[in-house]
Design a protein around this motif. Structure first.
Motif, PDB file in Angstrom:
ATOM      1  N   LEU A 279       0.827  -1.206   0.000  1.00  0.00           N
ATOM      2  CA  LEU A 279       0.000   0.000   0.000  1.00  0.00           C
ATOM      3  C   LEU A 279       0.864   1.260   0.000  1.00  0.00           C
ATOM      4  O   LEU A 279       0.539   2.240  -0.688  1.00  0.00           O
ATOM      5  CB  LEU A 279      -0.922   0.002   1.221  1.00  0.00           C
ATOM      6  N   ILE A 280       1.953   1.230   0.754  1.00  0.00           N
ATOM      7  CA  ILE A 280       2.860   2.385   0.795  1.00  0.00           C
ATOM      8  C   ILE A 280       3.476   2.619  -0.582  1.00  0.00           C
ATOM      9  O   ILE A 280       3.588   3.757  -1.056  1.00  0.00           O
ATOM     10  CB  ILE A 280       3.931   2.182   1.877  1.00  0.00           C
ATOM     11  N   LYS A 281       3.860   1.537  -1.254  1.00  0.00           N
ATOM     12  CA  LYS A 281       4.394   1.664  -2.611  1.00  0.00           C
ATOM     13  C   LYS A 281       3.357   2.262  -3.557  1.00  0.00           C
ATOM     14  O   LYS A 281       3.705   2.957  -4.513  1.00  0.00           O
ATOM     15  CB  LYS A 281       4.836   0.294  -3.128  1.00  0.00           C
ATOM     16  N   GLN A 282       2.083   1.970  -3.289  1.00  0.00           N
ATOM     17  CA  GLN A 282       1.009   2.448  -4.151  1.00  0.00           C
ATOM     18  C   GLN A 282       0.499   3.832  -3.777  1.00  0.00           C
ATOM     19  O   GLN A 282      -0.441   4.331  -4.395  1.00  0.00           O
ATOM     20  CB  GLN A 282      -0.149   1.439  -4.123  1.00  0.00           C
ATOM     21  N   GLY A 283       1.102   4.430  -2.760  1.00  0.00           N
ATOM     22  CA  GLY A 283       0.747   5.804  -2.417  1.00  0.00           C
ATOM     23  C   GLY A 283       0.156   6.035  -1.055  1.00  0.00           C
ATOM     24  O   GLY A 283      -0.130   7.183  -0.689  1.00  0.00           O
ATOM     25  N   ALA A 284      -0.052   4.973  -0.274  1.00  0.00           N
ATOM     26  CA  ALA A 284      -0.534   5.170   1.093  1.00  0.00           C
ATOM     27  C   ALA A 284       0.513   5.911   1.903  1.00  0.00           C
ATOM     28  O   ALA A 284       1.717   5.769   1.672  1.00  0.00           O
ATOM     29  CB  ALA A 284      -0.852   3.822   1.743  1.00  0.00           C
ATOM     30  N   LYS A 285       0.063   6.695   2.879  1.00  0.00           N
ATOM     31  CA  LYS A 285       0.987   7.454   3.717  1.00  0.00           C
ATOM     32  C   LYS A 285       1.565   6.553   4.802  1.00  0.00           C
ATOM     33  O   LYS A 285       0.823   5.902   5.530  1.00  0.00           O
ATOM     34  CB  LYS A 285       0.288   8.648   4.382  1.00  0.00           C
ATOM     35  N   LEU A 286       2.867   6.514   4.892  1.00  0.00           N
ATOM     36  CA  LEU A 286       3.540   5.772   5.964  1.00  0.00           C
ATOM     37  C   LEU A 286       3.377   6.567   7.251  1.00  0.00           C
ATOM     38  O   LEU A 286       3.700   7.759   7.298  1.00  0.00           O
ATOM     39  CB  LEU A 286       5.013   5.591   5.617  1.00  0.00           C
ATOM     40  N   VAL A 287       2.867   5.904   8.294  1.00  0.00           N
ATOM     41  CA  VAL A 287       2.661   6.600   9.565  1.00  0.00           C
ATOM     42  C   VAL A 287       3.355   5.862  10.701  1.00  0.00           C
ATOM     43  O   VAL A 287       3.418   4.638  10.718  1.00  0.00           O
ATOM     44  CB  VAL A 287       1.156   6.773   9.889  1.00  0.00           C
ATOM     45  N   GLU A 288       3.869   6.634  11.626  1.00  0.00           N
ATOM     46  CA  GLU A 288       4.538   6.090  12.805  1.00  0.00           C
ATOM     47  C   GLU A 288       3.847   6.515  14.094  1.00  0.00           C
ATOM     48  O   GLU A 288       4.183   6.026  15.164  1.00  0.00           O
ATOM     49  CB  GLU A 288       5.989   6.552  12.833  1.00  0.00           C
ATOM     50  N   SER A 289       2.896   7.430  13.995  1.00  0.00           N
ATOM     51  CA  SER A 289       2.176   7.898  15.178  1.00  0.00           C
ATOM     52  C   SER A 289       0.807   8.402  14.765  1.00  0.00           C
ATOM     53  O   SER A 289       0.550   8.684  13.584  1.00  0.00           O
ATOM     54  CB  SER A 289       2.945   9.033  15.870  1.00  0.00           C
ATOM     55  N   ALA A 290      -0.084   8.544  15.752  1.00  0.00           N
ATOM     56  CA  ALA A 290      -1.408   9.089  15.484  1.00  0.00           C
ATOM     57  C   ALA A 290      -1.303  10.527  14.987  1.00  0.00           C
ATOM     58  O   ALA A 290      -2.112  10.972  14.158  1.00  0.00           O
ATOM     59  CB  ALA A 290      -2.262   9.019  16.750  1.00  0.00           C
ATOM     60  N   GLN A 291      -0.301  11.244  15.459  1.00  0.00           N
ATOM     61  CA  GLN A 291      -0.124  12.636  15.040  1.00  0.00           C
ATOM     62  C   GLN A 291       0.117  12.741  13.535  1.00  0.00           C
ATOM     63  O   GLN A 291      -0.333  13.694  12.891  1.00  0.00           O
ATOM     64  CB  GLN A 291       1.049  13.265  15.807  1.00  0.00           C
ATOM     65  N   ASP A 292       0.820  11.758  12.967  1.00  0.00           N
ATOM     66  CA  ASP A 292       1.041  11.753  11.515  1.00  0.00           C
ATOM     67  C   ASP A 292      -0.284  11.767  10.765  1.00  0.00           C
ATOM     68  O   ASP A 292      -0.443  12.458   9.749  1.00  0.00           O
ATOM     69  CB  ASP A 292       1.833  10.506  11.099  1.00  0.00           C
ATOM     70  N   ILE A 293      -1.250  11.005  11.256  1.00  0.00           N
ATOM     71  CA  ILE A 293      -2.558  10.922  10.607  1.00  0.00           C
ATOM     72  C   ILE A 293      -3.326  12.223  10.767  1.00  0.00           C
ATOM     73  O   ILE A 293      -3.903  12.750   9.803  1.00  0.00           O
ATOM     74  CB  ILE A 293      -3.358   9.741  11.197  1.00  0.00           C
ATOM     75  N   LEU A 294      -3.331  12.772  11.967  1.00  0.00           N
ATOM     76  CA  LEU A 294      -4.053  14.017  12.218  1.00  0.00           C
ATOM     77  C   LEU A 294      -3.507  15.152  11.359  1.00  0.00           C
ATOM     78  O   LEU A 294      -4.265  15.975  10.823  1.00  0.00           O
ATOM     79  CB  LEU A 294      -3.969  14.387  13.699  1.00  0.00           C
ATOM     80  N   GLU A 295      -2.196  15.198  11.194  1.00  0.00           N
ATOM     81  CA  GLU A 295      -1.587  16.247  10.374  1.00  0.00           C
ATOM     82  C   GLU A 295      -1.943  16.073   8.910  1.00  0.00           C
ATOM     83  O   GLU A 295      -2.224  17.057   8.216  1.00  0.00           O
ATOM     84  CB  GLU A 295      -0.070  16.239  10.566  1.00  0.00           C
ATOM     85  N   GLU A 296      -1.936  14.832   8.437  1.00  0.00           N
ATOM     86  CA  GLU A 296      -2.267  14.582   7.030  1.00  0.00           C
ATOM     87  C   GLU A 296      -3.726  14.944   6.743  1.00  0.00           C
ATOM     88  O   GLU A 296      -4.058  15.470   5.677  1.00  0.00           O
ATOM     89  CB  GLU A 296      -2.012  13.113   6.689  1.00  0.00           C
ATOM     90  N   LEU A 297      -4.602  14.659   7.696  1.00  0.00           N
ATOM     91  CA  LEU A 297      -6.024  14.979   7.542  1.00  0.00           C
ATOM     92  C   LEU A 297      -6.309  16.454   7.799  1.00  0.00           C
ATOM     93  O   LEU A 297      -7.426  16.913   7.550  1.00  0.00           O
ATOM     94  CB  LEU A 297      -6.875  14.133   8.500  1.00  0.00           C
ATOM     95  N   GLN A 298      -5.297  17.166   8.316  1.00  0.00           N
ATOM     96  CA  GLN A 298      -5.466  18.558   8.734  1.00  0.00           C
ATOM     97  C   GLN A 298      -6.631  18.661   9.732  1.00  0.00           C
ATOM     98  O   GLN A 298      -7.468  19.568   9.668  1.00  0.00           O
ATOM     99  CB  GLN A 298      -5.697  19.468   7.530  1.00  0.00           C
TER     100      GLN A 298
END
Length: 372
Positions: A279-298
């Motif tokens: 999925l990461i190769k296909q464009g999914a965002k690699l995340v290491e923390s919940a904060q990574d997701i919140l920032e991507e979603l703004q």
């Protein structure tokens, strides 16, 4: 809930042979509410749907549908139970954005969660200990931030995701809680091992199904319900997944629906990481923390105090040295003993202590893997 006569019409439409979400939307678009469809001339129906479906729509109501209507009416009158149709103001707007929203939804619990921002968290049924920890802690942190956690109530990652969403409620009233999208009727619990969890979700979260009451666990229902899991959410987080995992179906549906995709990376040696890596190769965002997701979603959290994504206890110096030698890839005891210059008996004792403390797990084949 619709009035009894309206509910009967919606259920009749839903149960008509050949009428799925796509056909139902065509009919509703052409004639309005279901009762109008059943009062329409055959010739008018034939201009919208094939002849066999048109005739099925005008056939007398079967005893099966009549009985289902009575059962559904009685079920919906019980506290906490809801029947939502496409015409209902409480129907989740997010599902109206997908190509084939369900005609009718059956819900137990808090239907207010269906209109709140949410994130889907999915993954393997045969998850590793680390995957379970990740799913629960990410879900707890995201729920604490105000996002509802959507998953499918399967064993493994789904179960951990729901538990994490519920844990956040203990810390904050504004927590997002959790939504379980199931592949059976809303009056059934599957798998049976999650009966206690289902009761907790019905009390503090929401159980949601597109299937009529009494629908058993049929294999084909589960891939189909995945479009609802992704459709409700702003994005989908895949925690662990093999290459043939059903979680990849959910991820693909999310991409088709224009939702964000997130994946947690893992060891290159783990079969349950390969789906995430794909999925990461296909464009999914690699995340290491919940904060990574919140920032991507703004997304602005309801609180700035996020739950930690790891709760493993701190190791002592000897254990820390062993964990350093272990690294983050699976390794067998003989290799580890050579790295640490320890005899097997001493090493096994230390490994057992670390495992009991939740700092490593034993994998099939006698391999050990560090957690956290």
């Amino acid at each position: 809930m619709p009035a009894p006569d309206d509910l009967a019409s919606w259920l009749r439409l839903e149960q008509t042979a050949g009428v799925g979400p796509d056909t139902a939307r065509k009919l509703l678009g052409a004639f309005g509410l279901p009762h109008n469809i059943f009062n329409t001339e055959l010739s008018a129906l034939q201009k919208v749907v094939p002849d066999r479906i048109a005739r099925a729509l005008l056939a007398p109501v079967s005893e099966t549908v009549s009985l289902l209507t009575e059962q559904t009416q009685a079920w919906a009158e019980q506290p906490g139970n809801h029947v939502l149709t496409l015409a209902d103001a409480a129907y989740p707007l997010a599902l109206l954005e997908i190509s084939d929203p369900p005609i009718v939804l059956y819900a137990k619990g808090r239907i207010d969660l269906l209109s709140r921002p949410s994130l889907a968290v999915v993954g393997s049924r045969n998850a590793t200990t680390q995957g379970i920890v990740n799913a629960e802690k990410f879900s707890e942190a995201l729920s604490l931030a105000g996002l509802s956690i959507v998953s499918g109530m399967a064993l493994g990652i789904d179960t951990a995701a729901h538990q994490g969403g519920l844990l956040a409620i203990k810390h904050a009233q504004h927590a997002g809680s959790t939504i379980a999208v199931i592949g059976t009727g809303a009056d059934l619990v599957y798998p049976a091992r999650n009966r206690a969890l289902a009761h907790r979700i019905a009390e503090a979260g929401c159980i949601l199904s597109e299937y009529p009451l009494g629908m058993p666990a049929i294999a084909s229902n589960f891939p189909r319900r995945n479009r609802i899991i992704s459709g409700l959410a702003r994005g989908v987080l895949v925690v662990e997944a093999a290459l043939q995992s059903g979680s990849l179906i959910t991820a693909r549906m999310a991409a088709e629906q224009g939702r964000d995709m997130f994946a947690i990376p893992g060891s290159i040696h783990s079969p349950l990481s390969k789906g995430c890596h794909l999925l990461i190769k296909q464009g999914a965002k690699l995340v290491e923390s919940a904060q990574d997701i919140l920032e991507e979603l703004q997304y602005i959290p309801a609180t700035t105090s996020l739950a930690p994504t790891s709760t493993n206890s701190e190791p002592d110096e000897q254990s820390a040295q062993l964990l350093h030698a272990l690294g983050f890839d699976p390794v067998d005891a003989d290799t580890l003993a050579a790295r640490c210059e320890l005899d097997i008996a001493t090493l096994n004792g230390q490994l057992l202590t670390l495992e009991l403390n939740g700092l490593l797990e034993m994998l099939p084949g006698g391999l050990y893997r560090r957690l956290g």
